[in-house]
Design a protein around this motif. Structure first.
Motif, PDB file in Angstrom:
ATOM      1  N   SER A  98      33.956  22.939  22.520  1.00 43.32           N
ATOM      2  CA  SER A  98      33.840  21.350  22.774  1.00 43.32           C
ATOM      3  C   SER A  98      33.722  21.137  24.340  1.00 43.32           C
ATOM      4  N   SER A  99      33.190  20.099  24.718  1.00 45.75           N
ATOM      5  CA  SER A  99      33.565  19.598  26.250  1.00 45.75           C
ATOM      6  C   SER A  99      34.990  19.408  26.307  1.00 45.75           C
ATOM      7  N   TYR A 100      35.664  19.438  27.623  1.00 48.70           N
ATOM      8  CA  TYR A 100      37.045  19.533  27.620  1.00 48.70           C
ATOM      9  C   TYR A 100      37.333  18.808  29.160  1.00 48.70           C
ATOM     10  N   PRO A 101      38.398  18.055  29.432  1.00 46.98           N
ATOM     11  CA  PRO A 101      38.803  17.521  30.615  1.00 46.98           C
ATOM     12  C   PRO A 101      39.094  18.770  31.499  1.00 46.98           C
ATOM     13  N   PRO A 102      38.402  18.531  32.974  1.00 45.88           N
ATOM     14  CA  PRO A 102      38.054  17.380  33.324  1.00 45.88           C
ATOM     15  C   PRO A 102      36.818  16.672  33.273  1.00 45.88           C
ATOM     16  N   ARG A 103      36.138  17.447  32.767  1.00 52.11           N
ATOM     17  CA  ARG A 103      34.996  16.856  32.369  1.00 52.11           C
ATOM     18  C   ARG A 103      35.071  15.479  31.649  1.00 52.11           C
ATOM     19  N   LYS A 104      34.291  14.318  32.078  1.00 53.30           N
ATOM     20  CA  LYS A 104      34.512  13.141  31.721  1.00 53.30           C
ATOM     21  C   LYS A 104      33.454  12.833  30.472  1.00 53.30           C
ATOM     22  N   CYS A 105      33.940  13.010  29.236  1.00 55.72           N
ATOM     23  CA  CYS A 105      33.203  12.626  28.158  1.00 55.72           C
ATOM     24  C   CYS A 105      34.099  12.428  26.839  1.00 55.72           C
ATOM     25  N   GLY A 106      33.427  11.512  26.045  1.00 54.25           N
ATOM     26  CA  GLY A 106      34.179  11.099  24.809  1.00 54.25           C
ATOM     27  C   GLY A 106      34.830  12.062  24.046  1.00 54.25           C
ATOM     28  N   ILE A 107      34.019  13.076  23.774  1.00 53.40           N
ATOM     29  CA  ILE A 107      34.458  14.243  22.905  1.00 53.40           C
ATOM     30  C   ILE A 107      35.417  15.048  23.717  1.00 53.40           C
ATOM     31  N   SER A 108      35.246  15.133  24.918  1.00 54.07           N
ATOM     32  CA  SER A 108      36.394  15.823  25.540  1.00 54.07           C
ATOM     33  C   SER A 108      37.792  15.386  25.534  1.00 54.07           C
ATOM     34  N   THR A 109      37.506  13.733  25.444  1.00 52.47           N
ATOM     35  CA  THR A 109      39.131  13.135  25.407  1.00 52.47           C
ATOM     36  C   THR A 109      39.499  13.293  23.859  1.00 52.47           C
ATOM     37  N   PHE A 110      38.553  13.222  23.090  1.00 54.03           N
ATOM     38  CA  PHE A 110      39.018  13.525  21.428  1.00 54.03           C
ATOM     39  C   PHE A 110      39.482  14.842  21.545  1.00 54.03           C
ATOM     40  N   THR A 111      38.991  15.795  21.991  1.00 55.40           N
ATOM     41  CA  THR A 111      39.550  17.263  21.685  1.00 55.40           C
ATOM     42  C   THR A 111      40.792  17.364  22.351  1.00 55.40           C
TER      43      THR A 111
END
Length: 398
Positions: free
Chosen positions: A17-30
């Motif tokens: 997935s994308s993942y923080p600190p990348r700012k993305c709705g799916i990163s937050t969800f993950t």
């Protein structure tokens, strides 16, 4: 429960997935989902991550074991090969959105799945009806190579079965999780923000314009155009637009959309009635805004949106909602939780619905209570338990 003296031997679930600190709705969800899974009382699994990069330079935490450039096919292949050799990896949880994995349809993900020998459980965050032949082929291939697919609404199941030919036996519905926040005191939360004497409307999420029939645009301009009628009836009304412009929108066109919204506010003389919170707010800040909100306005332009994290979070904080009729909203919003509009891009519908709720405090109170209670079955701990049932069903023997 097994005890692992050596952390290296602990069984893992890898999230692609994308993942923080990348700012993305799916990163937050993950991040939210994996944190909830790791917090389950009887779980022996530990979450680790394969971060999908968009050429950004991110300082990831140590739990990110691999990084993949979204456009480099060999990154997908090499990462899958390494995972195949990791005996403690039970499965890979793939968070799928079409543009996350490079190119228009994200077909690079297939290179990973074709190489991977571990069970994969794929969550589809977007499911589009009437797909092109290419999109249909890619989605079907992802589903075929996955042990299980997860979607967040019943409508998504219907679409996958009817438009993609994916058998229902392979699909599990697990609603979008929400944080188990206590109900707020609306006047108190308003006071914290300095809006004690205002009637608050709010929307949040990445700003992005709407283009095309399947646009994921926010549609904030139509709410702004509704504000003059609302202000006539409620002169102390204030509409908060919370969030930064989507990073990909900034790369493509800068702040053109935000600038157009600000210009519309000026043209309508609404400077005292519309405020932009141009920040990527923390969860605690977001919860304060939502608890202070009298009506949450969901103005999405995409009729086929099967999942909305912003809608889920707003209802999870006990907001009465006015929303356009996209798929997720049709399932979540009943007359006792909010008002579902009949159409999109119609300022008159927004103003009529908002005025109706604001004019009836007892109705608004009942909607807020019902929305909050409805979402108690979808807290992250409940969502994590549902994911674990799927993971355990398909996990590689350890």
């Amino acid at each position: 429960m097994k005890s692992f003296n050596n952390e290296k031997n602990r069984p893992l679930t890898l999230f692609l997935s994308s993942y923080p600190p990348r700012k993305c709705g799916i990163s937050t969800f993950t991040q939210d989902l994996s944190t909830a899974i790791d917090g389950l009382k009887d779980s022996e699994l530990k979450s680790k991550f394969i971060a999908i990069n968009d050429n950004g330079n991110y300082q990831y935490p140590d739990d990110v074991m691999f990084q993949i450039n979204e456009n480099e096919v060999q990154d997908y292949v090499k990462t899958a090969e390494e995972i195949n050799g990791m005996t403690n990896v039970r499965q890979v949880s793939i968070q799928h959105e079409f543009k996350l994995y490079g190119s228009e349809h994200g077909e690079n993900l297939l290179s990973f799945l074709e190489t991977l020998e571990k069970p994969a459980v794929t969550t589809f965050h977007a499911v589009l009806s009437y797909p092109s032949e290419k999109r249909k082929r890619i989605v079907r291939a992802i589903a075929e190579k996955s042990a299980n697919v997860i979607v967040m609404s019943n409508k998504a199941v219907e679409i996958l079965k009817e438009h993609y030919g994916i058998p229902g036996s392979k699909i599990t519905v697990i609603p979008h999780g929400v944080h188990n926040v206590p109900p707020g005191n609306n006047p108190s939360e308003k006071g914290k923000l300095g809006y004690g004497n205002r009637v608050l409307l709010a929307s949040f999420g990445f700003l992005r314009p709407g283009r095309g029939a399947r646009s994921s645009g926010r549609g904030y301009e139509y709410v702004i155009e509704a504000m003059p009628d609302i202000v006539k009836k409620f002169p102390n009304a204030l509409y908060l637009i919370i969030g930064v412009t989507h990073p990909k929108t900034v790369k493509r066109e800068g702040e053109m959309y935000r600038n157009s919204l600000e210009e519309k506010v000026r043209d309508l003389g609404l400077e005292e009635h519309v405020k932009f919170i141009n920040e990527y707010v923390s969860l605690d800040e977001l919860f304060t805004y939502l608890k202070a909100t009298d009506i949450y306005v969901c103005s999405s332009l995409n009729p086929q949106q099967v999942t909305s994290g912003t809608l889920a979070y707003a209802m999870g904080c006990g907001c009465a909602v006015v929303s356009t009729p996209f798929f997720h909203a049709r399932e979540a919003i009943t007359p006792d939780r909010g008002i579902l509009l009949d159409d999109f891009k119609d300022p008159g519908l927004f103003s009529k619905a908002i005025i109706k709720i604001l004019s009836n405090p007892s109705l608004r109170k009942e909607m807020k209570k019902n929305a909050y209670e409805y979402m108690r079955g979808m807290t992250w701990s409940r969502t994590a338990e549902s994911y674990m049932k799927v993971f355990n069903k398909h996990a590689k023997a350890f």
